[in-house]
Design a protein around this motif. Sequence first.
Motif, short mmCIF file in Angstrom:
data_model
loop_
_atom_site.label_atom_id
_atom_site.label_comp_id
_atom_site.label_asym_id
_atom_site.label_seq_id
_atom_site.Cartn_x
_atom_site.Cartn_y
_atom_site.Cartn_z
N VAL A 28 0.86 -1.19 0.00
CA VAL A 28 0.00 0.00 0.00
C VAL A 28 0.89 1.23 0.00
O VAL A 28 1.87 1.29 0.74
CB VAL A 28 -0.90 0.04 1.26
CG1 VAL A 28 -1.91 1.18 1.16
CG2 VAL A 28 -1.61 -1.28 1.46
N PHE B 3 0.93 -1.28 -5.17
CA PHE B 3 1.93 -1.75 -6.14
C PHE B 3 2.41 -3.11 -5.65
O PHE B 3 1.98 -3.57 -4.59
CB PHE B 3 3.08 -0.75 -6.27
CG PHE B 3 3.80 -0.44 -4.98
CD1 PHE B 3 4.90 -1.18 -4.59
CD2 PHE B 3 3.36 0.58 -4.15
CE1 PHE B 3 5.55 -0.90 -3.40
CE2 PHE B 3 4.01 0.86 -2.95
CZ PHE B 3 5.10 0.12 -2.58
N GLU C 65 11.66 1.70 4.40
CA GLU C 65 10.26 1.96 4.77
C GLU C 65 9.83 0.82 5.68
O GLU C 65 9.66 -0.31 5.25
CB GLU C 65 9.35 2.02 3.53
CG GLU C 65 9.67 3.16 2.58
CD GLU C 65 8.58 3.39 1.52
OE1 GLU C 65 7.61 2.60 1.49
OE2 GLU C 65 8.72 4.34 0.74
N GLU D 275 7.36 -1.38 7.84
CA GLU D 275 5.92 -1.64 7.65
C GLU D 275 5.41 -2.89 8.39
O GLU D 275 6.14 -3.87 8.57
CB GLU D 275 5.64 -1.80 6.14
CG GLU D 275 6.26 -0.67 5.33
CD GLU D 275 5.66 -0.44 3.95
OE1 GLU D 275 4.74 -1.18 3.57
OE2 GLU D 275 6.14 0.50 3.28
N ASP E 192 9.96 -2.25 3.22
CA ASP E 192 9.72 -1.99 1.79
C ASP E 192 10.89 -1.13 1.31
O ASP E 192 10.80 0.10 1.30
CB ASP E 192 8.36 -1.30 1.64
CG ASP E 192 8.16 -0.69 0.26
OD1 ASP E 192 8.89 -1.06 -0.68
OD2 ASP E 192 7.26 0.17 0.13
N LYS F 275 10.80 -0.19 -6.78
CA LYS F 275 10.24 -0.92 -5.64
C LYS F 275 10.47 -2.44 -5.69
O LYS F 275 10.75 -3.05 -4.66
CB LYS F 275 8.71 -0.68 -5.61
CG LYS F 275 8.30 0.71 -5.18
CD LYS F 275 8.58 0.91 -3.70
CE LYS F 275 7.86 2.13 -3.14
NZ LYS F 275 8.07 2.28 -1.68
N GLY G 184 2.18 -0.16 4.39
CA GLY G 184 2.58 1.24 4.28
C GLY G 184 3.50 1.66 5.42
O GLY G 184 3.53 1.03 6.48
N THR G 185 4.26 2.73 5.17
CA THR G 185 5.28 3.15 6.14
C THR G 185 4.91 4.46 6.82
O THR G 185 4.31 5.34 6.19
CB THR G 185 6.65 3.30 5.45
OG1 THR G 185 7.66 3.45 6.47
CG2 THR G 185 6.72 4.52 4.53
MN MN Z 1 6.01 1.31 1.42
#
Ligand code: MN
Length: 228
Positions: A30, A53, A79, A81, A110, A131, A199-200
Amino acid sequence: MPEYVITPPPQAALAVAGGGAFPVRRIFCVGRNYAAHAREMGADPDREPPFFFSKPADALLTREADMPYPPMTEDLHHEMELVAAIGTGGADIPESRALDHVWGYAAGLDMTRRDLQGQAKKEGKPWEMGKGFDASAPTGELAPAARIGHPAKGAIELRVNGAVRQKSDLSQLIWSVAETIAYLSRLVRLAPGDLIFTGTPEGVAAVRRGDLLEGQIEAVGSVRTRIV
Ligand code: MN
């Protein structure tokens, strides 16, 4: 068994805390799911629909292995998470039942080639190579939800060489794990073995060769890797 013309690839997997292994199918991530991180990336943290992604499953780096500094970047970012692991698949999963689909949780990184991602953003190109590169997803042991429950709050923290770089709380997620699963399952049919990097928080920054990354999520677990 078909007669494969090359040797089939090994099954990507996460070690489970307490024993066993969780086979990994796909890795969904996310974007911008903590308001303070959205702001530091120059984005509006308003509650837009979540976006996603992917990384290939073999981008996983497990068992605290070293992470080779990747090629084609001079701006490798961490990142930190929360990772949710899907045990039961489904499409159009209602938010009220979404957590029933989660087998467990882990701490993950991430890792991002920020310069390549930034260039792609600017040119309206895919983020993929920023990524989804080799070893871009260091991840710790998976903790079964049957043992730890479904954490909605708790400290999430990353230290680099012992100094705190990222520090937040899971309660700061813009889209909760249940909301994220409900939304993602409208885009794709989720399957057992899928991972979701949720997500971070803020504080993302560059790392160098030799840096030791140690992430911790309260009541979930840890992730550790050295950049080499
Ligand atoms: Mn991330």
